[in-house]
Design a protein around this motif. Sequence first.
Motif, short mmCIF file in Angstrom:
data_model
loop_
_atom_site.label_atom_id
_atom_site.label_comp_id
_atom_site.label_asym_id
_atom_site.label_seq_id
_atom_site.Cartn_x
_atom_site.Cartn_y
_atom_site.Cartn_z
N ALA A 97 -14.25 -7.43 7.44
CA ALA A 97 -12.79 -7.00 6.86
C ALA A 97 -12.49 -7.53 5.68
O ALA A 97 -11.98 -6.88 4.74
CB ALA A 97 -11.83 -7.32 7.90
N VAL A 98 -12.55 -8.92 5.46
CA VAL A 98 -12.28 -9.42 4.09
C VAL A 98 -13.24 -8.81 3.00
O VAL A 98 -12.83 -8.55 2.04
CB VAL A 98 -12.42 -11.14 4.23
CG1 VAL A 98 -12.30 -11.38 2.78
CG2 VAL A 98 -11.09 -11.30 5.15
N GLY A 118 -12.29 -5.38 2.28
CA GLY A 118 -10.96 -5.56 1.26
C GLY A 118 -11.29 -5.84 -0.09
O GLY A 118 -10.67 -5.18 -1.03
N LEU A 164 -12.63 -2.93 -1.77
CA LEU A 164 -11.94 -1.81 -2.04
C LEU A 164 -11.07 -2.10 -3.47
O LEU A 164 -10.69 -1.48 -4.44
CB LEU A 164 -10.88 -1.69 -0.96
CG LEU A 164 -11.47 -0.75 0.02
CD1 LEU A 164 -10.31 -0.90 1.27
CD2 LEU A 164 -11.86 0.57 -0.22
N VAL A 165 -10.66 -3.55 -3.52
CA VAL A 165 -9.83 -3.91 -4.83
C VAL A 165 -10.91 -3.95 -5.92
O VAL A 165 -10.40 -3.43 -7.01
CB VAL A 165 -9.33 -5.29 -4.56
CG1 VAL A 165 -8.91 -5.97 -6.00
CG2 VAL A 165 -8.29 -5.47 -3.55
N LEU A 217 -5.00 2.34 -0.37
CA LEU A 217 -6.00 1.40 0.33
C LEU A 217 -5.53 0.15 -0.35
O LEU A 217 -5.66 -0.86 0.49
CB LEU A 217 -7.34 1.92 0.17
CG LEU A 217 -7.84 3.08 0.85
CD1 LEU A 217 -9.20 3.28 0.55
CD2 LEU A 217 -7.98 2.58 2.23
N VAL A 218 -5.44 0.01 -1.56
CA VAL A 218 -5.19 -1.40 -2.29
C VAL A 218 -4.01 -2.10 -1.79
O VAL A 218 -3.72 -3.28 -1.40
CB VAL A 218 -5.56 -1.42 -3.78
CG1 VAL A 218 -4.88 -2.60 -4.55
CG2 VAL A 218 -6.76 -0.94 -4.10
N VAL A 225 -4.40 -3.19 1.74
CA VAL A 225 -5.31 -4.71 1.81
C VAL A 225 -4.21 -5.95 1.14
O VAL A 225 -4.33 -6.84 1.69
CB VAL A 225 -6.29 -4.50 0.71
CG1 VAL A 225 -7.11 -5.87 0.53
CG2 VAL A 225 -7.28 -3.57 1.48
N LEU A 226 -3.55 -5.58 -0.04
CA LEU A 226 -2.82 -6.70 -0.59
C LEU A 226 -1.68 -6.83 0.40
O LEU A 226 -1.20 -8.27 0.39
CB LEU A 226 -2.51 -6.18 -2.05
CG LEU A 226 -3.50 -6.08 -2.92
CD1 LEU A 226 -2.88 -5.78 -4.15
CD2 LEU A 226 -4.37 -7.54 -3.11
N VAL A 255 -1.60 -6.87 3.59
CA VAL A 255 -2.04 -7.67 4.64
C VAL A 255 -2.37 -9.11 4.26
O VAL A 255 -2.21 -10.19 5.10
CB VAL A 255 -3.33 -7.10 5.20
CG1 VAL A 255 -4.11 -7.84 6.32
CG2 VAL A 255 -2.91 -5.80 6.00
N PHE A 256 -2.83 -9.23 3.15
CA PHE A 256 -3.20 -10.53 2.42
C PHE A 256 -1.94 -11.51 2.22
O PHE A 256 -1.73 -12.64 2.73
CB PHE A 256 -3.81 -10.50 1.33
CG PHE A 256 -4.11 -11.71 0.59
CD1 PHE A 256 -5.10 -12.71 0.82
CD2 PHE A 256 -3.49 -12.19 -0.74
CE1 PHE A 256 -5.06 -14.10 0.81
CE2 PHE A 256 -3.54 -13.26 -1.11
CZ PHE A 256 -4.38 -14.27 -0.74
#
Length: 62
Positions: free
Chosen positions: A7-8, A11, A14-15, A35-36, A39-40, A42-43
Motif C-alpha cells: 500500500a505504501v 501511494g 501515485l504521488v 487519489l493524491v 494518500v496524503l 492517510v499519511f
Amino acid sequence: MTPLQIAVLIGLFLVALKFVASLFGYGNTRLLNNLVTVVLSVFVTFEIVKLVQAIALRFGVA
C-alpha cells in the motif's frame, strides 16, 4: 512483502505519477487529484496518531 508495504509503494507511485503528469501539463486531472489527496490524508492521519501515542506514553496516560 506485507500488504502495508504494498500500500505504501502504491501511494508513493501515485504521488510520483501526479508529479510526472504535472511536469507534462496533465497534473490537473480530477482522478489524480483525488487519489493524491487520499494518500496524503492517510499519511497525515497516521502521523498524527503516532504523535498522540508518543505524547500519551511520555506523560503516562497510556
